[in-house]
Design an enzyme around this catalytic site. Sequence first.
Site, PDB file in Angstrom:
ATOM      1  N   LYS A 219      -4.558   5.337  -7.836  1.00  0.00           N
ATOM      2  CA  LYS A 219      -3.909   4.171  -7.212  1.00  0.00           C
ATOM      3  C   LYS A 219      -4.957   3.201  -6.663  1.00  0.00           C
ATOM      4  O   LYS A 219      -4.929   2.007  -6.940  1.00  0.00           O
ATOM      5  CB  LYS A 219      -2.966   4.617  -6.067  1.00  0.00           C
ATOM      6  CG  LYS A 219      -1.898   5.610  -6.498  1.00  0.00           C
ATOM      7  CD  LYS A 219      -0.990   6.015  -5.364  1.00  0.00           C
ATOM      8  CE  LYS A 219      -1.651   6.793  -4.233  1.00  0.00           C
ATOM      9  NZ  LYS A 219      -2.142   8.142  -4.620  1.00  0.00           N
TER      10      LYS A 219
ATOM     11  N   ARG B 157       6.678   6.294   0.509  1.00  0.00           N
ATOM     12  CA  ARG B 157       6.374   7.690   0.213  1.00  0.00           C
ATOM     13  C   ARG B 157       7.555   8.609   0.471  1.00  0.00           C
ATOM     14  O   ARG B 157       7.466   9.809   0.212  1.00  0.00           O
ATOM     15  CB  ARG B 157       5.237   8.129   1.137  1.00  0.00           C
ATOM     16  CG  ARG B 157       3.916   8.361   0.451  1.00  0.00           C
ATOM     17  CD  ARG B 157       2.927   8.722   1.545  1.00  0.00           C
ATOM     18  NE  ARG B 157       1.803   9.431   1.024  1.00  0.00           N
ATOM     19  CZ  ARG B 157       0.686   8.828   0.611  1.00  0.00           C
ATOM     20  NH1 ARG B 157       0.579   7.520   0.614  1.00  0.00           N
ATOM     21  NH2 ARG B 157      -0.317   9.556   0.192  1.00  0.00           N
TER      22      ARG B 157
ATOM     23  N   ARG C 173     -14.942  12.445  -5.066  1.00  0.00           N
ATOM     24  CA  ARG C 173     -14.768  11.044  -4.671  1.00  0.00           C
ATOM     25  C   ARG C 173     -15.699  10.647  -3.532  1.00  0.00           C
ATOM     26  O   ARG C 173     -15.929  11.391  -2.594  1.00  0.00           O
ATOM     27  CB  ARG C 173     -13.324  10.791  -4.227  1.00  0.00           C
ATOM     28  CG  ARG C 173     -13.159   9.396  -3.622  1.00  0.00           C
ATOM     29  CD  ARG C 173     -11.737   8.965  -3.512  1.00  0.00           C
ATOM     30  NE  ARG C 173     -10.909   9.917  -2.792  1.00  0.00           N
ATOM     31  CZ  ARG C 173      -9.593   9.811  -2.711  1.00  0.00           C
ATOM     32  NH1 ARG C 173      -8.963   8.817  -3.316  1.00  0.00           N
ATOM     33  NH2 ARG C 173      -8.915  10.713  -2.043  1.00  0.00           N
TER      34      ARG C 173
ATOM     35  N   ARG D  58     -13.991  11.432   2.276  1.00  0.00           N
ATOM     36  CA  ARG D  58     -12.845  11.446   3.190  1.00  0.00           C
ATOM     37  C   ARG D  58     -12.635  12.840   3.745  1.00  0.00           C
ATOM     38  O   ARG D  58     -12.821  13.825   3.039  1.00  0.00           O
ATOM     39  CB  ARG D  58     -11.573  10.993   2.434  1.00  0.00           C
ATOM     40  CG  ARG D  58     -11.382   9.496   2.458  1.00  0.00           C
ATOM     41  CD  ARG D  58     -10.327   9.010   1.501  1.00  0.00           C
ATOM     42  NE  ARG D  58      -9.030   9.695   1.570  1.00  0.00           N
ATOM     43  CZ  ARG D  58      -7.957   9.319   0.876  1.00  0.00           C
ATOM     44  NH1 ARG D  58      -8.031   8.261   0.067  1.00  0.00           N
ATOM     45  NH2 ARG D  58      -6.828   9.988   0.970  1.00  0.00           N
TER      46      ARG D  58
ATOM     47  N   ARG E  71      -1.365  18.128   0.412  1.00  0.00           N
ATOM     48  CA  ARG E  71      -0.980  16.747   0.055  1.00  0.00           C
ATOM     49  C   ARG E  71      -0.134  16.752  -1.223  1.00  0.00           C
ATOM     50  O   ARG E  71       0.830  15.992  -1.347  1.00  0.00           O
ATOM     51  CB  ARG E  71      -2.242  15.883  -0.147  1.00  0.00           C
ATOM     52  CG  ARG E  71      -2.933  15.524   1.174  1.00  0.00           C
ATOM     53  CD  ARG E  71      -4.404  15.177   0.999  1.00  0.00           C
ATOM     54  NE  ARG E  71      -4.627  13.952   0.251  1.00  0.00           N
ATOM     55  CZ  ARG E  71      -5.804  13.615  -0.292  1.00  0.00           C
ATOM     56  NH1 ARG E  71      -6.855  14.422  -0.165  1.00  0.00           N
ATOM     57  NH2 ARG E  71      -5.930  12.485  -0.933  1.00  0.00           N
TER      58      ARG E  71
HETATM   59  P1  AP5 Z   1      -8.405   7.052  -6.413  1.00  0.00           P
HETATM   60  O1  AP5 Z   1      -8.101   5.823  -7.204  1.00  0.00           O
HETATM   61  O2  AP5 Z   1      -9.202   6.901  -5.172  1.00  0.00           O
HETATM   62  O3  AP5 Z   1      -7.058   7.884  -6.142  1.00  0.00           O
HETATM   63  P2  AP5 Z   1      -5.759   7.535  -5.300  1.00  0.00           P
HETATM   64  O4  AP5 Z   1      -4.582   7.632  -6.215  1.00  0.00           O
HETATM   65  O5  AP5 Z   1      -5.929   6.272  -4.539  1.00  0.00           O
HETATM   66  O6  AP5 Z   1      -5.728   8.825  -4.376  1.00  0.00           O
HETATM   67  P3  AP5 Z   1      -5.670   9.008  -2.791  1.00  0.00           P
HETATM   68  O7  AP5 Z   1      -6.293  10.329  -2.512  1.00  0.00           O
HETATM   69  O8  AP5 Z   1      -6.206   7.819  -2.066  1.00  0.00           O
HETATM   70  O9  AP5 Z   1      -4.120   9.072  -2.594  1.00  0.00           O
HETATM   71  P4  AP5 Z   1      -3.329   9.670  -1.425  1.00  0.00           P
HETATM   72  O10 AP5 Z   1      -1.964   9.218  -1.754  1.00  0.00           O
HETATM   73  O11 AP5 Z   1      -3.524  11.117  -1.239  1.00  0.00           O
HETATM   74  O12 AP5 Z   1      -4.000   8.988  -0.131  1.00  0.00           O
HETATM   75  P5  AP5 Z   1      -3.631   7.751   0.775  1.00  0.00           P
HETATM   76  O13 AP5 Z   1      -4.889   7.115   1.193  1.00  0.00           O
HETATM   77  O14 AP5 Z   1      -2.560   6.918   0.176  1.00  0.00           O
HETATM   78  O15 AP5 Z   1      -9.134   8.065  -7.410  1.00  0.00           O
HETATM   79  C1  AP5 Z   1      -9.573   9.354  -6.987  1.00  0.00           C
HETATM   80  C2  AP5 Z   1     -10.935   9.680  -7.608  1.00  0.00           C
HETATM   81  O16 AP5 Z   1     -10.806   9.807  -9.020  1.00  0.00           O
HETATM   82  C3  AP5 Z   1     -11.998   8.592  -7.369  1.00  0.00           C
HETATM   83  O17 AP5 Z   1     -13.227   9.224  -7.165  1.00  0.00           O
HETATM   84  C4  AP5 Z   1     -11.991   7.788  -8.681  1.00  0.00           C
HETATM   85  O18 AP5 Z   1     -13.251   7.234  -8.953  1.00  0.00           O
HETATM   86  C5  AP5 Z   1     -11.605   8.842  -9.717  1.00  0.00           C
HETATM   87  N1  AP5 Z   1     -10.758   8.311 -10.800  1.00  0.00           N
HETATM   88  C6  AP5 Z   1      -9.763   7.385 -10.689  1.00  0.00           C
HETATM   89  N2  AP5 Z   1      -9.183   7.163 -11.898  1.00  0.00           N
HETATM   90  C7  AP5 Z   1      -9.824   7.979 -12.783  1.00  0.00           C
HETATM   91  C8  AP5 Z   1      -9.683   8.215 -14.191  1.00  0.00           C
HETATM   92  N3  AP5 Z   1      -8.755   7.553 -14.919  1.00  0.00           N
HETATM   93  N4  AP5 Z   1     -10.505   9.118 -14.773  1.00  0.00           N
HETATM   94  C9  AP5 Z   1     -11.445   9.790 -14.036  1.00  0.00           C
HETATM   95  N5  AP5 Z   1     -11.636   9.596 -12.702  1.00  0.00           N
HETATM   96  C10 AP5 Z   1     -10.826   8.706 -12.078  1.00  0.00           C
HETATM   97  O19 AP5 Z   1      -2.973   8.468   2.042  1.00  0.00           O
HETATM   98  C11 AP5 Z   1      -3.717   9.335   2.876  1.00  0.00           C
HETATM   99  C12 AP5 Z   1      -2.809   9.944   3.948  1.00  0.00           C
HETATM  100  O20 AP5 Z   1      -2.291   8.902   4.803  1.00  0.00           O
HETATM  101  C13 AP5 Z   1      -1.566  10.669   3.433  1.00  0.00           C
HETATM  102  O21 AP5 Z   1      -1.863  12.001   3.088  1.00  0.00           O
HETATM  103  C14 AP5 Z   1      -0.621  10.545   4.645  1.00  0.00           C
HETATM  104  O22 AP5 Z   1      -0.945  11.498   5.625  1.00  0.00           O
HETATM  105  C15 AP5 Z   1      -0.947   9.167   5.201  1.00  0.00           C
HETATM  106  N6  AP5 Z   1      -0.073   8.107   4.649  1.00  0.00           N
HETATM  107  C16 AP5 Z   1      -0.459   7.084   3.805  1.00  0.00           C
HETATM  108  N7  AP5 Z   1       0.594   6.317   3.475  1.00  0.00           N
HETATM  109  C17 AP5 Z   1       1.682   6.851   4.096  1.00  0.00           C
HETATM  110  C18 AP5 Z   1       3.071   6.519   4.120  1.00  0.00           C
HETATM  111  N8  AP5 Z   1       3.551   5.474   3.417  1.00  0.00           N
HETATM  112  N9  AP5 Z   1       3.898   7.297   4.858  1.00  0.00           N
HETATM  113  C19 AP5 Z   1       3.424   8.341   5.575  1.00  0.00           C
HETATM  114  N10 AP5 Z   1       2.130   8.719   5.591  1.00  0.00           N
HETATM  115  C20 AP5 Z   1       1.257   7.979   4.862  1.00  0.00           C
HETATM  116 ZN    ZN Z   2      -6.030   5.791  -2.474  1.00  0.00          ZN
END
Ligand code: AP5
Ligand code: ZN
Length: 217
Positions: free
Chosen positions: A13, A89, A128, A161, A172
Site C-alpha cells: 500500500k 479497516r 523493510r 518499524r 496484524r
Molecule cells: P509497504 O508498501 O510498506 O507495505 P504496506 O502495505 O504499506 O504495509 P504496512 O505494514 O504499512 O501495512 P499495515 O496495514 O500493517 O500498517 P499501517 O501503517 O497501515 O511494503 C512492505 C515492504 O515490502 C517494503 O519494504 C517494500 O519495499 C516491499 N515491497 C512492496 N511491494 C513489493 C513488491 N511488489 N515486491 C517486493 N517487495 C515489495 O498501520 C499500522 C498500525 O496502525 C495498524 O496495525 C493499527 O494498529 C494502526 N492503524 C492504522 N490505520 C488504522 C485504522 N484505520 N484503524 C485502526 N487502527 C489503525
Molecule cells: Zn504502509
Amino acid sequence: LRTILMGPPGAGKGTQAPKIKEEFCVCHLATGDMLREQVEKKTPLGVAAKKIMDAGGLVSDDIMVNMIKEQLENNKECKNGFVLDGFPRTVPQAQKLDGMLAERKEKLDSVVQLLIDDQLLISRITGRLVHPASGRSYHKIFNPPKKPGVDDITGEKLIQRSDDNAETLARRLKTYHTQTGPVAEYYKAKGLWHGVDASQSPAVVWDNLRSIFTTKK
Ligand code: AP5
Ligand code: ZN
C-alpha cells in the site's frame, strides 16, 4: 480520483499509494503514518496508539474517522481527490466514510484490494526500512536505498518499524483477516471492489492499478 487501497501488512500500500498521488494529483492519506507521527511526538494519542500498534490491534474507530475527516476538510491536496491507505479497516469505519462523503456530495470511484498470500509477507516486513518523516519505504533486498541505511532524497537515516517483527506481524495478519476482511465484502456488495495480484513486482502491480483507475475514472 477517489479510491481506497486495501491490503494486508506488507502488501505494498505504502509503496504504490505515492505513485497514485503523483499520477492523479490527489492526496495520500495513510492512517498508519498519521499515527506514527503522533507516536514520534509523544502526544497522549501517540502513547496510547503505540501500545495498540505494537500488539497488532486497532486504534478506535472514532479516533481514526476523525483523523480522516480533518484531512478531507483541511488538506488542500485532497481537492482533486484522495487515495486512502490503511483506512477504512473495519465495517463501521467504512460506514462512517460513506456518511462523510455523502455530506460532501462525493462518491468513491473504486476500492482496490492488494491480494497476496500471508507467507510471502514475512520477508517483506522483516526487510523493510522506512524514512519516518516522509513515510517512504525501502526493502533491504527487494528495493534497497541507493546508499545503505539512508533515504535517497533527504539522506536521512532509515529505521525499522517497531511492529515489523514476526510475532507482531502474525497478530496484524489475524486482525486484518477478521476485521478488515468484511470491509472487502462491504465494497463488493456496492460493486466498487477490484482485486490486484500483489505478489508481482512493484512495476507490474503499478501497471495493473493504473489500468483500473484509467478505465474507471
Ligand atoms: P509497504 O508498501 O510498506 O507495505 P504496506 O502495505 O504499506 O504495509 P504496512 O505494514 O504499512 O501495512 P499495515 O496495514 O500493517 O500498517 P499501517 O501503517 O497501515 O511494503 C512492505 C515492504 O515490502 C517494503 O519494504 C517494500 O519495499 C516491499 N515491497 C512492496 N511491494 C513489493 C513488491 N511488489 N515486491 C517486493 N517487495 C515489495 O498501520 C499500522 C498500525 O496502525 C495498524 O496495525 C493499527 O494498529 C494502526 N492503524 C492504522 N490505520 C488504522 C485504522 N484505520 N484503524 C485502526 N487502527 C489503525
Ligand atoms: Zn504502509
